[in-house]
Design an enzyme around this catalytic site. Structure first.
Site, PDB file in Angstrom:
ATOM      1  N   HIS A  94       0.865  -1.187   0.000  1.00  0.00           N
ATOM      2  CA  HIS A  94       0.000   0.000   0.000  1.00  0.00           C
ATOM      3  C   HIS A  94       0.895   1.228   0.000  1.00  0.00           C
ATOM      4  O   HIS A  94       1.867   1.298   0.736  1.00  0.00           O
ATOM      5  CB  HIS A  94      -0.892   0.023   1.238  1.00  0.00           C
ATOM      6  N   HIS A  96       0.889   5.788  -1.042  1.00  0.00           N
ATOM      7  CA  HIS A  96       0.139   6.981  -1.441  1.00  0.00           C
ATOM      8  C   HIS A  96       0.900   7.647  -2.583  1.00  0.00           C
ATOM      9  O   HIS A  96       1.031   8.877  -2.622  1.00  0.00           O
ATOM     10  CB  HIS A  96      -0.043   7.929  -0.259  1.00  0.00           C
ATOM     11  N   ASP A 119       0.721  -4.753 -20.752  1.00  0.00           N
ATOM     12  CA  ASP A 119       1.765  -5.731 -20.445  1.00  0.00           C
ATOM     13  C   ASP A 119       1.614  -6.316 -19.042  1.00  0.00           C
ATOM     14  O   ASP A 119       2.034  -7.447 -18.792  1.00  0.00           O
ATOM     15  CB  ASP A 119       3.148  -5.082 -20.544  1.00  0.00           C
ATOM     16  N   HIS A 192      -8.555   7.617  -1.192  1.00  0.00           N
ATOM     17  CA  HIS A 192      -7.505   7.042  -0.348  1.00  0.00           C
ATOM     18  C   HIS A 192      -6.235   6.813  -1.159  1.00  0.00           C
ATOM     19  O   HIS A 192      -5.370   7.685  -1.197  1.00  0.00           O
ATOM     20  CB  HIS A 192      -8.024   5.739   0.284  1.00  0.00           C
ATOM     21  N   TYR A 250       7.476 -13.747 -24.006  1.00  0.00           N
ATOM     22  CA  TYR A 250       8.359 -12.651 -23.655  1.00  0.00           C
ATOM     23  C   TYR A 250       9.427 -13.141 -22.678  1.00  0.00           C
ATOM     24  O   TYR A 250       9.150 -13.911 -21.766  1.00  0.00           O
ATOM     25  CB  TYR A 250       7.544 -11.518 -23.003  1.00  0.00           C
TER      26      TYR A 250
END
Length: 255
Positions: A94, A96, A119, A192, A250
């Site tokens: 997580h 910001h 991708d 958020h 790839y």
């Protein structure tokens, strides 16, 4: 306990400031040992330049602190829900980060405008609704993170609160939209910020870096051409499937 995983999660956390995804302490990474049913997460509010592997906190999948002297991340219960609801993931991040958070604050999904996005993520990146006041306040009176989990086991009602319901909201959104969390390894939470995940903590950070770049490109794309349309589905399919699935070619893995 889980010394290797602590080291891995510590190193993954240290990548957040390296890649410019966090300011101050605005982020966290966790990683899970599925066999033991335990996950390791960054402690709450500790500066990255003071962080050590020994500071990492060990939690179980019922929300109890198993090892560690510091309080776990305030987002721990969101990580817990994601591990329980998305059984194939091995790490959660997580942040910001500014571009992804800007889309989250705007309450918008990020459309797939090009092959960089395709991708790594199959289709648009979803934005979950904002939590209601009831969902935010649920369990608040019983919730003092750090002292309560350490003192005794928690029942489910005591666990339910803002961070818990954030995780539930994310998982329910993926279920409602029939999204595969391994094909779309990220989400935005309205007002958020972003969460990402992957097969381990380092891949979750990698996906957080990609999400930030994709968010930046999409915003600039709309600035340059407000009438831009999503990339054709056949182009999205081509770029996603050449990196993912049984026909992927790839890289060097098919040698």
């Amino acid at each position: 306990m889980l010394e290797e995983l602590k080291k891995e999660v510590y190193e993954a956390n240290m990548l957040l400031p390296k890649y410019g995804l966090v300011t101050f302490t605005w982020g966290n990474v966790s990683g899970i040992d599925r066999e033991k049913g335990l996950f390791v997460i960054k402690p709450s509010g500790v500066d990255y330049d003071k962080l050590t592997p020994d500071d990492m906190v060990v939690m179980d999948l019922e929300g109890n602190r198993v090892e560690g002297t510091l309080n776990p991340s305030s987002d721990t219960k969101t990580h817990l829900i994601l591990y329980n609801r998305f059984p194939k993931i091995g790490g959660v991040v997580h942040t910001h980060s500014p571009w992804a958070t800007s889309w989250a604050q705007a309450g918008r999904d990020i459309p797939c405008y090009g092959t960089t996005h395709a991708d790594y993520m199959y289709g648009e990146i979803p934005c979950a609704r904002v939590l209601t006041q009831e969902e935010i306040d649920a369990g608040y009176e019983d919730y003092i993170y750090g002292s309560v989990p350490c003192a005794r086991n928690l029942n489910e009602e005591e666990l339910k609160n803002y961070e818990w319901n954030t995780g539930v909201l994310i998982a329910d959104l993926f279920e409602e939209r029939k999204l595969d969390p391994m094909a779309v390894p990220c989400v935005l939470c309205k007002n958020h910020g972003p969460f990402t995940w992957g097969k381990d903590a380092h891949e979750a950070v990698h996906n957080a870096v990609v999400l930030e770049e994709v968010a930046k490109m999409a915003a600039r794309c709309e600035m340059i051409n407000p009438d831009v349309k999503e990339a054709p589905q056949f182009l999205q399919d081509k770029h996603y499937l050449r990196k993912h699935g049984p026909g992927a070619y790839y890289g060097q893995g098919n040698l």
